[in-house]
Design a protein around this motif. Structure first.
Motif, PDB file in Angstrom:
ATOM      1  N   TRP A  16       0.825  -1.214   0.000  1.00 31.13           N
ATOM      2  CA  TRP A  16       0.000   0.000   0.000  1.00 31.13           C
ATOM      3  C   TRP A  16       0.857   1.260   0.000  1.00 31.13           C
ATOM      4  N   VAL A  17       2.018   1.216   0.654  1.00 30.19           N
ATOM      5  CA  VAL A  17       2.902   2.377   0.659  1.00 30.19           C
ATOM      6  C   VAL A  17       3.312   2.739  -0.771  1.00 30.19           C
ATOM      7  N   TYR A  18       3.639   1.729  -1.573  1.00 26.00           N
ATOM      8  CA  TYR A  18       4.005   2.006  -2.960  1.00 26.00           C
ATOM      9  C   TYR A  18       2.825   2.604  -3.729  1.00 26.00           C
ATOM     10  N   VAL A  19       1.626   2.080  -3.485  1.00 24.54           N
ATOM     11  CA  VAL A  19       0.434   2.630  -4.139  1.00 24.54           C
ATOM     12  C   VAL A  19       0.237   4.087  -3.741  1.00 24.54           C
ATOM     13  N   ASP A  20       0.350   4.359  -2.449  1.00 25.36           N
ATOM     14  CA  ASP A  20       0.097   5.702  -1.931  1.00 25.36           C
ATOM     15  C   ASP A  20       1.129   6.704  -2.432  1.00 25.36           C
ATOM     16  N   ILE A  21       2.401   6.319  -2.414  1.00 22.01           N
ATOM     17  CA  ILE A  21       3.437   7.226  -2.923  1.00 22.01           C
ATOM     18  C   ILE A  21       3.227   7.472  -4.415  1.00 22.01           C
ATOM     19  N   GLY A  22       2.831   6.429  -5.136  1.00 19.14           N
ATOM     20  CA  GLY A  22       2.552   6.592  -6.564  1.00 19.14           C
ATOM     21  C   GLY A  22       1.416   7.568  -6.821  1.00 19.14           C
ATOM     22  N   ARG A  23       0.366   7.483  -6.016  1.00 19.12           N
ATOM     23  CA  ARG A  23      -0.753   8.425  -6.144  1.00 19.12           C
ATOM     24  C   ARG A  23      -0.283   9.864  -5.914  1.00 19.12           C
ATOM     25  N   ASN A  24       0.483  10.047  -4.850  1.00 15.60           N
ATOM     26  CA  ASN A  24       0.964  11.386  -4.524  1.00 15.60           C
ATOM     27  C   ASN A  24       1.863  11.936  -5.620  1.00 15.60           C
ATOM     28  N   GLY A  25       2.668  11.059  -6.201  1.00 14.13           N
ATOM     29  CA  GLY A  25       3.560  11.488  -7.265  1.00 14.13           C
ATOM     30  C   GLY A  25       2.810  11.966  -8.492  1.00 14.13           C
ATOM     31  N   LYS A  26       1.754  11.244  -8.853  1.00 14.87           N
ATOM     32  CA  LYS A  26       0.963  11.670 -10.015  1.00 14.87           C
ATOM     33  C   LYS A  26       0.317  13.017  -9.762  1.00 14.87           C
ATOM     34  N   THR A  27      -0.242  13.208  -8.574  1.00 17.84           N
ATOM     35  CA  THR A  27      -0.876  14.483  -8.238  1.00 17.84           C
ATOM     36  C   THR A  27       0.120  15.625  -8.331  1.00 17.84           C
ATOM     37  N   GLU A  28       1.301  15.436  -7.745  1.00 18.48           N
ATOM     38  CA  GLU A  28       2.311  16.500  -7.761  1.00 18.48           C
ATOM     39  C   GLU A  28       2.822  16.749  -9.178  1.00 18.48           C
ATOM     40  N   ALA A  29       2.985  15.686  -9.962  1.00 21.32           N
ATOM     41  CA  ALA A  29       3.469  15.853 -11.335  1.00 21.32           C
ATOM     42  C   ALA A  29       2.501  16.700 -12.150  1.00 21.32           C
ATOM     43  N   LEU A  30       1.209  16.416 -12.020  1.00 23.99           N
ATOM     44  CA  LEU A  30       0.212  17.188 -12.766  1.00 23.99           C
ATOM     45  C   LEU A  30       0.165  18.634 -12.294  1.00 23.99           C
ATOM     46  N   GLU A  31       0.347  18.841 -10.995  1.00 25.85           N
ATOM     47  CA  GLU A  31       0.376  20.214 -10.464  1.00 25.85           C
ATOM     48  C   GLU A  31       1.560  20.996 -11.018  1.00 25.85           C
ATOM     49  N   ARG A  32       2.648  20.309 -11.289  1.00 24.82           N
ATOM     50  CA  ARG A  32       3.847  20.952 -11.838  1.00 24.82           C
ATOM     51  C   ARG A  32       3.763  21.139 -13.351  1.00 24.82           C
ATOM     52  N   GLY A  33       2.756  20.563 -13.961  1.00 26.80           N
ATOM     53  CA  GLY A  33       2.611  20.687 -15.399  1.00 26.80           C
ATOM     54  C   GLY A  33       3.302  19.612 -16.204  1.00 26.80           C
TER      55      GLY A  33
ATOM     56  N   TRP B 163      -7.763 -12.994  -7.376  1.00 28.10           N
ATOM     57  CA  TRP B 163      -7.291 -11.947  -6.486  1.00 28.10           C
ATOM     58  C   TRP B 163      -7.701 -10.554  -6.955  1.00 28.10           C
ATOM     59  N   THR B 164      -7.813 -10.357  -8.239  1.00 26.46           N
ATOM     60  CA  THR B 164      -8.294  -9.074  -8.750  1.00 26.46           C
ATOM     61  C   THR B 164      -9.699  -8.793  -8.228  1.00 26.46           C
ATOM     62  N   ALA B 165     -10.521  -9.829  -8.171  1.00 32.03           N
ATOM     63  CA  ALA B 165     -11.874  -9.676  -7.622  1.00 32.03           C
ATOM     64  C   ALA B 165     -11.847  -9.476  -6.104  1.00 32.03           C
ATOM     65  N   LEU B 166     -10.947 -10.191  -5.426  1.00 28.81           N
ATOM     66  CA  LEU B 166     -10.890 -10.114  -3.966  1.00 28.81           C
ATOM     67  C   LEU B 166     -10.524  -8.726  -3.460  1.00 28.81           C
ATOM     68  N   ILE B 167      -9.660  -8.024  -4.174  1.00 28.95           N
ATOM     69  CA  ILE B 167      -9.190  -6.726  -3.675  1.00 28.95           C
ATOM     70  C   ILE B 167      -9.879  -5.539  -4.365  1.00 28.95           C
ATOM     71  N   ALA B 168     -10.901  -5.823  -5.154  1.00 30.67           N
ATOM     72  CA  ALA B 168     -11.539  -4.772  -5.950  1.00 30.67           C
ATOM     73  C   ALA B 168     -12.073  -3.625  -5.098  1.00 30.67           C
ATOM     74  N   ASP B 169     -12.602  -3.939  -3.917  1.00 33.94           N
ATOM     75  CA  ASP B 169     -13.206  -2.906  -3.075  1.00 33.94           C
ATOM     76  C   ASP B 169     -12.317  -2.487  -1.907  1.00 33.94           C
ATOM     77  N   VAL B 170     -11.081  -2.926  -1.892  1.00 38.59           N
ATOM     78  CA  VAL B 170     -10.170  -2.571  -0.808  1.00 38.59           C
ATOM     79  C   VAL B 170      -9.815  -1.082  -0.901  1.00 38.59           C
ATOM     80  N   ASP B 171      -9.894  -0.385   0.217  1.00 39.47           N
ATOM     81  CA  ASP B 171      -9.626   1.059   0.196  1.00 39.47           C
ATOM     82  C   ASP B 171      -8.610   1.496   1.243  1.00 39.47           C
ATOM     83  N   SER B 172      -7.911   0.540   1.862  1.00 38.91           N
ATOM     84  CA  SER B 172      -6.908   0.898   2.859  1.00 38.91           C
ATOM     85  C   SER B 172      -5.968  -0.279   3.074  1.00 38.91           C
ATOM     86  N   ALA B 173      -4.818   0.017   3.677  1.00 37.92           N
ATOM     87  CA  ALA B 173      -3.872  -1.042   4.013  1.00 37.92           C
ATOM     88  C   ALA B 173      -4.472  -2.009   5.023  1.00 37.92           C
ATOM     89  N   GLU B 174      -5.277  -1.479   5.952  1.00 39.37           N
ATOM     90  CA  GLU B 174      -5.902  -2.326   6.967  1.00 39.37           C
ATOM     91  C   GLU B 174      -6.859  -3.330   6.330  1.00 39.37           C
TER      92      GLU B 174
END
Length: 378
Positions: free
Chosen positions: A277-294, A346-357
């Motif tokens: 999840w840490v990799y997912v979260d850092i990736g999300r933040n990176g995309k947001t910041e990249a778009l903000e920078r243009g 597994w793609t079906a199992l984690i489809a609705d997962v929204d947190s590391a917990e």
């Protein structure tokens, strides 16, 4: 009489303190820097183990000090640490089966499996497969005096470039940093030049024009400051993910009680989920910041995505042939078929997962709680 009573009271006090005083400490050799988010995940792993065991087991984390990633295999084998992340691609001759299984992470780029949480699905699929089906994988670990304790995954590798890439033709001749065999095969197949340098040297190489692109996961975009060097990020190619398996010294595992092993298994489910999840979260933040920078950050052109999917379908067969030729492994086709079916589940199992917990709960219920700790690793 008063001395006898005093002695009894002192003895009772010592017994009351016994669980804390005589807690069994495990040592984890971490390869990440002390203040990094992955190291925080390992610290949380240690806290979970203590809680799960009622304080009977504790864990001390040694970030980038006891063993490096390159030293982890030998150090863990020889008992210099009790637990570590053993990056098996660093040790190809010791872990051919494990590496072949990991290379099938390329399946996550196919349309039926792709998505932001594909790494969470593959972490579940590979952990379940190795722990419950792959006897050869567990035998490899045992030969290194280790026990496989589950795996997390990085996010998918994307093309991060200082120049625009809008068609397959524009890849020809481009110098692309590659992190392993899969990415080198991909670069060669599209007419690019694979460049093998460490991730820590990649930023400077991009800045100096030595590289046109790096094939790296979306978290490394931030972790190694590639965001400050590149202008274009193309998702959907080359794909592939890096497996991050936790291993334990086998002698140490064998010496734990059944209760201790169960407490550790529950902590392992959390570790696998949190790190993924840490990799997912850092990736999300990176995309947001990249778009903000243009910066340009989005899916690659359709022609590139189609080319990439064709490569993957062909490469799945190539992986089996390569590992047969180099290591005499005859079961590549069966492994890819099994993982493909498991990845769909597994793609079906984690489809609705929204947190590391929530992800840790799925991993625990589906894999780790079902492991017979009395026989596992024997």
């Amino acid at each position: 009489m008063k001395y006898t009573i005093k002695g009894l009271l002192t003895g009772a006090s010592l017994l009351a303190l016994a669980p804390a005083a005589f807690a069994d400490q495990l040592n984890f050799a971490g390869g990440w820097p002390p203040n990094s988010r992955p190291n925080s995940v390992v610290e949380d792993y240690a806290a979970a183990l203590s809680e799960n065991s009622g304080g009977a087991l504790t864990m001390k984390v040694f970030p980038q000090s006891l063993l490096s990633f390159g030293e982890a295999n030998a150090g863990l084998r020889d008992g210099m640490a009790d637990l570590a992340v053993t990056l098996t691609p660093y040790f190809p001759t010791e872990f051919p089966n494990m590496n072949m299984v990991s290379e099938f992470a390329e399946l996550t780029e196919l349309p039926e499996f792709s998505g932001e949480l594909s790494s969470a699905a593959f972490a579940g699929a590979i952990s379940e497969y190795v722990m419950t089906q792959c006897t050869e994988c567990k035998s490899e670990a045992a030969a290194q005096n280790q026990v496989f304790m589950g795996a997390s995954m990085t996010t998918s590798y994307v093309l991060q470039c200082v120049v625009p890439i809008n068609s397959p033709e524009e890849l020809k001749g481009k110098r692309i940093r590659t992190a392993g065999a899969y990415w080198s095969r991909w670069a060669e197949s599209v007419g690019a030049v694979p460049v093998s340098i460490s991730v820590s040297e990649t930023f400077e190489a991009l800045n100096q024009g030595v590289l046109d692109c790096t094939a790296s996961n979306t978290a490394d975009f931030m972790n190694f400051s590639f965001i400050d060097a590149v202008k274009y990020v193309y998702a959907g190619l080359p794909g592939g993910q890096f497996t991050v398996p936790t291993m334990m010294n086998k002698d140490r595992w064998d010496g734990l009680s059944a209760e201790g092993k169960s407490a550790l298994m529950k902590a392992n489910a959390k570790m696998a989920a949190d790190m993924t999840w840490v990799y997912v979260d850092i990736g999300r933040n990176g995309k947001t910041e990249a778009l903000e920078r243009g910066l340009e950050y989005g899916p690659a052109a359709d022609s590139l995505l189609e080319m990439n999917r064709s490569f993957i379908e062909n490469d799945i067969t190539s992986v089996a042939a390569i590992y047969d030729e180099r290591f005499g492994l005859k079961n590549g086709a069966e492994v890819s078929t099994a993982l493909r079916a498991s990845l769909g589940r597994w793609t079906a199992l984690i489809a609705d997962v929204d947190s590391a917990e929530a992800l840790a709960e799925v991993y625990w219920n589906e894999i780790y709680s079902k492991i017979d700790v009395n026989n596992y690793g024997m």
